[in-house]
Design a protein around this motif. Structure first.
Motif, PDB file in Angstrom:
ATOM      1  N   TYR A 114       0.806  -1.216   0.000  1.00 28.72           N
ATOM      2  CA  TYR A 114       0.000   0.000   0.000  1.00 28.72           C
ATOM      3  C   TYR A 114       0.845   1.276   0.000  1.00 28.72           C
ATOM      4  N   PHE A 115       2.175   1.141  -0.001  1.00 29.35           N
ATOM      5  CA  PHE A 115       3.019   2.306  -0.195  1.00 29.35           C
ATOM      6  C   PHE A 115       3.317   2.554  -1.681  1.00 29.35           C
ATOM      7  N   HIS A 116       2.801   1.691  -2.564  1.00 25.19           N
ATOM      8  CA  HIS A 116       2.805   1.962  -3.997  1.00 25.19           C
ATOM      9  C   HIS A 116       1.573   2.799  -4.312  1.00 25.19           C
ATOM     10  N   SER A 117       1.743   3.880  -5.034  1.00 21.94           N
ATOM     11  CA  SER A 117       0.606   4.758  -5.311  1.00 21.94           C
ATOM     12  C   SER A 117      -0.354   4.161  -6.342  1.00 21.94           C
ATOM     13  N   THR A 118       0.146   3.339  -7.267  1.00 17.02           N
ATOM     14  CA  THR A 118      -0.703   2.829  -8.349  1.00 17.02           C
ATOM     15  C   THR A 118      -1.870   1.979  -7.842  1.00 17.02           C
ATOM     16  N   PRO A 119      -1.637   0.965  -6.970  1.00 19.93           N
ATOM     17  CA  PRO A 119      -2.784   0.192  -6.479  1.00 19.93           C
ATOM     18  C   PRO A 119      -3.748   1.033  -5.651  1.00 19.93           C
ATOM     19  N   ILE A 120      -3.242   1.996  -4.889  1.00 19.43           N
ATOM     20  CA  ILE A 120      -4.138   2.873  -4.119  1.00 19.43           C
ATOM     21  C   ILE A 120      -4.994   3.697  -5.076  1.00 19.43           C
ATOM     22  N   TRP A 121      -4.370   4.199  -6.137  1.00 14.78           N
ATOM     23  CA  TRP A 121      -5.113   4.970  -7.143  1.00 14.78           C
ATOM     24  C   TRP A 121      -6.198   4.099  -7.794  1.00 14.78           C
ATOM     25  N   LEU A 122      -5.872   2.844  -8.079  1.00 14.97           N
ATOM     26  CA  LEU A 122      -6.860   1.938  -8.690  1.00 14.97           C
ATOM     27  C   LEU A 122      -8.017   1.654  -7.731  1.00 14.97           C
ATOM     28  N   ILE A 123      -7.723   1.552  -6.438  1.00 18.30           N
ATOM     29  CA  ILE A 123      -8.790   1.354  -5.448  1.00 18.30           C
ATOM     30  C   ILE A 123      -9.714   2.567  -5.424  1.00 18.30           C
ATOM     31  N   VAL A 124      -9.113   3.762  -5.457  1.00 22.68           N
ATOM     32  CA  VAL A 124      -9.912   4.999  -5.480  1.00 22.68           C
ATOM     33  C   VAL A 124     -10.779   5.040  -6.741  1.00 22.68           C
ATOM     34  N   MET A 125     -10.203   4.648  -7.883  1.00 23.04           N
ATOM     35  CA  MET A 125     -10.967   4.602  -9.133  1.00 23.04           C
ATOM     36  C   MET A 125     -12.129   3.613  -9.027  1.00 23.04           C
TER      37      MET A 125
END
Length: 494
Positions: free
Chosen positions: A452-463
């Motif tokens: 969860y310190f990678h921004s890409t998977p967090i961004w995908l969760i937000v999407m």
């Protein structure tokens, strides 16, 4: 009694609009990113300035796309309106939702990291007890929250109040930043090495050159691209701009060109005095800033002065970014994708007060997250990903608007030639796809302790969350018999 509905009023002139973009772009990036990049992209060495110039190319194409679309659709929530009317309602919402999420958190991050700059100012002035107090956790959090809610209130009070707060800080920021530029070009590396020897007793032998590597160069350019995000806040204020079809495009282009030149001169001045190899060495062991690097050659009074400039540059981000995220929520609510209450306008001040309060609450979460998680940069990385996607969608919208919405295409007031529009959209799309790919690859391959310190998977969760919300609201519209196709072809009423 006047029964007309309360609405946003067009009170923001060209100067206020330009300041909104400038203040959203100039902040931590100008004082930190050009130097800490030596740690984040090892091996970039003397090629920071060429990488910055290269990063400006896709940003300029995105700015032209924004300017063209703004001239046809001058409404609050600019980027969402452009994509939802000229491309696809779903893509417009989910992209702007992730942008809103990233910016909201970053507002809190900026407020939180501003306090150490203020602490360093007090330390430089000899106010030791105050500087010690500013290191206490709860005091730092309370001050950061106070900054946010002060600017929420200033925004709620209206356009004039916003201008009175923003413009003096912008001019002061440029004036104090000019000291860095003049000082940086007044000294040279020999002066720096002598000062280093005098103040710390250190000898340092600069490295003259290193081999150029395209992979490193492109990674640095993708990171430095973050310096240009922020001019889109001008588009979000489209519902309050005077003479919007002319002032919005002008403000966007003036902001990105002005900030680009100032940023380049600022970074070049520091590297003119401080050898890049010293910057690279120091960045590996501690966080460094422009004021800290130039403090070796400057008198103590000037060192404190440029620290004040850095603090003002950070604080200046807050009112403009709060305006930006609140207008996005306002535009969603006007389209029925967010709660209707968010679209309400204050009857006397003509501002979306509920949207601004919601923006303040989200930013407060960013402050608390920064304090308890101790990781500032995740929120910034999420914002960079979001903005790259947003800029990409603006260029794609420029390609599709002609067939998707011919009526609004006819409303474009600048660069009316369709072939030129298609060229800007196509080149911008290709460049931004490449930069987004580089940024995503760098994020996914970075060495972090947890996923969860990678921004890409967090961004995908937000999407994903945005997609669920959009689907729910879309179905509600259908159940009510709303002509969705018609609604998303026309601009919202002012």
């Amino acid at each position: 009694m006047d029964k007309r509905p309360t609405k946003l009023t067009r009170q923001m002139g060209l100067l206020a609009l330009t300041a909104t973009g400038v203040c959203s772009m100039l902040g931590a990036s100008i004082n930190v990113v050009p130097f800490m990049i030596q740690r984040n992209v090892p091996g970039i060495g003397p090629y920071v300035l060429p990488a910055f110039a290269f990063a400006a190319i896709p940003a300029l194409f995105a700015a032209f796309a924004y300017a063209i679309l703004a001239s046809a659709m001058p409404r609050a929530g600019g980027s969402y309106i452009y994509a939802s009317r000229g491309l696809n309602p779903y893509l417009g919402f989910v992209a702007s939702f992730s942008q809103w999420f990233g910016l909201s958190i970053v507002i809190g991050v900026i407020a939180y990291v501003t306090i150490p700059f203020i602490r360093d100012v007090t330390l430089g002035l000899g106010w030791d007890r105050l500087s010690t107090a500013l290191e206490v956790g709860w005091i730092r959090v309370c001050l950061a929250l106070s900054l946010i809610w002060t600017f929420v209130w200033i925004n709620i009070k209206g356009a004039k109040s916003y201008e009175r707060a923003l413009l003096p800080m912008m001019f002061l920021m440029f004036a104090l930043g000019a000291i860095v530029i003049v000082a940086g070009f007044s000294f040279d590396s020999n002066d720096f090495l002598m000062a280093l020897k005098t103040k710390e007793g250190r000898d340092f032998s600069p490295t003259t050159s290193i081999d150029f590597d395209w992979r490193i160069f492109l990674s640095a350019a993708a990171l430095l691209f973050s310096s240009f995000i922020g001019f889109d806040s001008i588009a979000q204020a489209g519902g309050e701009a005077k003479n919007p079809t002319k002032s919005l495009p002008k403000a966007i282009l003036i902001a990105i060109l002005g900030v680009g030149v100032f940023y380049f001169l600022f970074a070049a001045a520091v590297y003119h005095t401080v050898p890049w190899s010293f910057v690279a060495q120091e960045a590996l062991v501690k966080d460094i800033t422009a004021p800290g690097l130039l403090s070796y050659v400057l008198p103590a009074s000037l060192g404190v002065t440029i620290l004040i400039g850095a603090a003002i540059a950070l604080i200046n981000d807050l009112p403009a970014m709060l305006l930006s995220v609140s207008r996005l929520m306002f535009a969603w609510a006007k389209d029925g994708i967010f709660p209707e209450m968010i679209s309400k306008i204050h009857p006397k001040r003509h501002t979306p007060h509920y949207a601004l309060i919601a923006a303040g609450l989200m930013a407060s979460v960013g402050v608390l997250g920064s304090h308890f998680a101790g990781d500032f940069f995740l929120g910034i990385d999420i914002m960079v990903t979001s903005m790259m996607v947003n800029f990409l969608l603006m260029c794609i919208t420029l390609l599709t608007i002609g067939s998707r919405n011919p009526e609004l295409t006819q409303e474009i007031k600048i660069i009316k030639n369709r072939k030129t529009q298609l060229f800007i959209g196509a080149v911008g799309t290709m460049l931004l796809l490449a930069f987004l790919g580089i940024h995503t690859y760098k994020d996914l391959t970075s060495n972090v302790s947890d996923w969860y310190f990678h921004s890409t998977p967090i961004w995908l969760i937000v999407m994903g969350l945005a997609s669920v919300l959009f689907a729910y609201k879309w179905q509600q519209h259908k159940n009510k018999g709303v002509d969705i196709s018609k609604r998303f072809k026309k601009l919202p009423k002012e």
